[in-house]
Design an enzyme around this catalytic site. Structure first.
Site, PDB file in Angstrom:
ATOM      1  N   HIS A 160       0.833  -1.225   0.000  1.00 13.57           N
ATOM      2  CA  HIS A 160       0.000   0.000   0.000  1.00 13.57           C
ATOM      3  C   HIS A 160       0.858   1.262   0.000  1.00 13.57           C
ATOM      4  O   HIS A 160       0.427   2.302   0.481  1.00 13.57           O
ATOM      5  CB  HIS A 160      -0.949   0.023   1.208  1.00 13.57           C
ATOM      6  CG  HIS A 160      -1.646  -1.270   1.457  1.00 13.57           C
ATOM      7  ND1 HIS A 160      -2.856  -1.592   0.891  1.00 13.57           N
ATOM      8  CD2 HIS A 160      -1.279  -2.358   2.186  1.00 13.57           C
ATOM      9  CE1 HIS A 160      -3.221  -2.802   1.269  1.00 13.57           C
ATOM     10  NE2 HIS A 160      -2.269  -3.308   2.047  1.00 13.57           N
ATOM     11  N   SER A 281      15.747  20.058 -17.042  1.00 10.80           N
ATOM     12  CA  SER A 281      14.535  20.819 -17.312  1.00 10.80           C
ATOM     13  C   SER A 281      14.924  22.060 -18.096  1.00 10.80           C
ATOM     14  O   SER A 281      15.969  22.659 -17.829  1.00 10.80           O
ATOM     15  CB  SER A 281      13.883  21.214 -15.989  1.00 10.80           C
ATOM     16  OG  SER A 281      13.081  22.361 -16.164  1.00 10.80           O
ATOM     17  N   LYS A 287      16.904  20.713 -11.947  1.00 16.65           N
ATOM     18  CA  LYS A 287      16.222  19.428 -12.085  1.00 16.65           C
ATOM     19  C   LYS A 287      17.074  18.327 -12.716  1.00 16.65           C
ATOM     20  O   LYS A 287      17.883  18.579 -13.594  1.00 16.65           O
ATOM     21  CB  LYS A 287      14.954  19.586 -12.944  1.00 16.65           C
ATOM     22  CG  LYS A 287      13.846  20.369 -12.306  1.00 16.65           C
ATOM     23  CD  LYS A 287      13.305  19.755 -11.025  1.00 16.65           C
ATOM     24  CE  LYS A 287      12.573  18.456 -11.253  1.00 16.65           C
ATOM     25  NZ  LYS A 287      11.335  18.627 -12.027  1.00 16.65           N
ATOM     26  N   GLU A 294      10.124   7.138 -17.039  1.00 18.89           N
ATOM     27  CA  GLU A 294       8.755   7.604 -17.313  1.00 18.89           C
ATOM     28  C   GLU A 294       8.326   7.222 -18.728  1.00 18.89           C
ATOM     29  O   GLU A 294       7.172   6.879 -18.963  1.00 18.89           O
ATOM     30  CB  GLU A 294       8.680   9.122 -17.146  1.00 18.89           C
ATOM     31  CG  GLU A 294       8.896   9.573 -15.713  1.00 18.89           C
ATOM     32  CD  GLU A 294       9.115  11.077 -15.643  1.00 18.89           C
ATOM     33  OE1 GLU A 294       8.132  11.797 -15.482  1.00 18.89           O
ATOM     34  OE2 GLU A 294      10.262  11.525 -15.766  1.00 18.89           O
TER      35      GLU A 294
END
Ligand code: ARG
Length: 457
Positions: A160, A281, A287, A294
């Protein structure tokens, strides 16, 4: 270029329909398979007395020439002709006729594009599936290498997405290894089932020319003939199975990718993908983004929808060939390319990832279940033990402490007197495991040794 038909037509195909119906931009990658299949068919025609030796030799030579042209990129596909060929089969046949004249026109006897296209794709599938398997194995290899490199590193495991029990990172990585191992067996199984030669089924009913289908299958290195001629041209199970394998591989790669995304966040801080495998970024100078993971996660959805596309393509089709089936290849090629690419890329990114030890994020309760099991060993029924350790956890929480901080008095109060305090810590919890396949260091070591042996085989 003229169409492969004409006798019964009074006018040529509308240019718009020609463009609409051509699949050359997709099936051009089957050129080699089409030529190799054509050679086997030409040999079958010679065996059946339809082609004499000279005609066979002329076709065979032309095929060799065209294979060279495909290899060096000079095969003209559609561009050299005024009209776009309908598909790669038409393009190859037209080129054969250009190279060996009337003799080239003899080749299509006893054959239809219906058995030809399935043969081509099944030949393609043999190689594609071996390449995909190698790519999946490279992810397994990367997982095993990382497990070896970080064999004693402890991380939290979650249910969870709540911290549940501590495990060795190696144990976690080997869990992904196991999933991919099943994927490889599924892939091999699908490949073996697809190892059947449709050629000789012709349009659907077989041929009145006595083609030796078994000899053709042997020549094309298929293990057997796709026996029922109608099934041979109508069946696309093999495509569904293969894309099904891709879909499941992508699900597994995507779960691994998702963990890389989570773990490389500052919040988790468990992984750092090397600079060369991360992106920056355009706006925020600080970043470092795990785009690679992804993208794998994102591309999984395309492969999944490919499987859905194939099912809905097939489900309403009467036997046998229907032109709808032309749509299968775009999906099959895309799913295969995407899955192979994702596996390769993820393997490389993983090799370039550093992992870090479990960090405390507040009081640690990771050995709670082991403490309950300790009470069970002392004769307490598990439900009572669960409740008692729950109370101990509540006591600790109320005073901002974790289980490693319990006092000796508390240990006595909760029936744990004389316990080895190491059991209160994450590594103690790991070492306490006794079952086969658990995260206990000796169990992980033997899983790891077995995995290493499997992938080096
Ligand atoms: N391009 C077609 C396909 O991919 C080849 C078979 C066409 N057969 C036919 N009878 N029109 O399915």
């Amino acid at each position: 270029m003229t169409d492969l038909w004409g006798g019964r037509f009074t006018e040529g195909m509308d240019e718009t329909l020609r463009r609409f119906s051509s699949s050359l931009h997709v099936d051009c990658r089957l050129a080699k398979e089409d030529l190799i299949g054509s050679r086997a068919h030409a040999r079958a025609l010679m065996g059946a007395g339809i082609l004499d030796q000279d005609s066979f030799a002329a076709i065979d030579d032309a095929i060799s020439t065209i294979i060279e042209q495909v290899d060096d990129g000079s095969f003209p596909y559609g561009v050299a002709w005024e009209e776009i060929p309908e598909d790669i089969h038409s393009a190859v046949e037209a080129r054969l006729v250009e190279l060996c004249g009337e003799t080239g026109r003899r080749l299509h006897a006893g054959r239809s594009r219906n058995d030809q296209v399935v043969t081509d794709v099944m030949l393609w599938l043999k190689t594609a599936s071996v390449e995909l398997e190698a790519a999946v194995r490279s992810v397994q290899e990367a997982l095993v290498s990382k497990a070896e490199e970080y064999q004693s590193l402890v991380i939290p495991a979650y249910t969870h997405l709540q911290r549940a029990q501590p495990v060795l990172l190696a144990h976690h990585l080997l869990a992904h290894y196991e999933a991919l191992k099943r994927d490889v067996t599924r892939l091999v199984d699908a490949r073996n089932r697809a190892d059947r030669c449709p050629l000789g089924a012709a349009a659907l009913a077989g041929s009145s020319i006595p083609l030796d289908r078994e000899a053709t299958a042997r020549q094309l290195v298929f293990s057997r003939v796709a026996i029922n001629s109608m099934d041979a041209v109508a069946d696309r199970d093999w495509a569904i199975e293969f894309v099904g394998c891709c879909a499941l591989i992508m699900t597994h790669l995507s779960r691994l990718a998702e963990e890389l995304v989570l773990w490389s966040s500052q919040e988790f801080g468990l992984a750092k993908i090397a600079d060369r495998w991360t992106t920056g970024s355009s706006a925020m100078p600080h970043k470092r983004n795990p785009d690679v993971a992804e993208l794998v996660r994102g591309k999984a959805s395309r492969v999944h929808s490919g499987l859905q596309t194939l099912h809905s393509l097939l489900k309403g089709l009467p036997l046998t060939y229907n032109r709808d089936l032309q749509e299968d290849k775009e999906v099959l090629f895309d799913a295969t390319d995407t899955t192979t690419d994702c596996a390769r890329v993820l393997a490389s990114a993983l090799e370039q990832t550093a992992f870090f030890e479990l960090r405390s994020v507040g009081p640690d309760f990771s050995s709670a279940m082991d403490l309950a099991e300790e009470l069970v060993r002392r004769g307490v029924p598990f439900r009572r033990a669960h409740e008692s350790i729950g109370n101990l956890v509540r006591n600790c929480e109320n005073s901002c402490r974790g289980l490693p901080d319990v006092t000796d008095e508390e240990l006595i109060e909760f029936g744990l007197e004389g316990i080895d305090r190491a059991l209160l810590t994450p590594i103690g919890s790991i070492r306490a495991k006794k079952t086969l396949g658990s995260t206990a260091p000796d169990q992980v070591a033997s899983q790891l040794a077995a995995a290493r042996l499997e992938i080096s085989e």
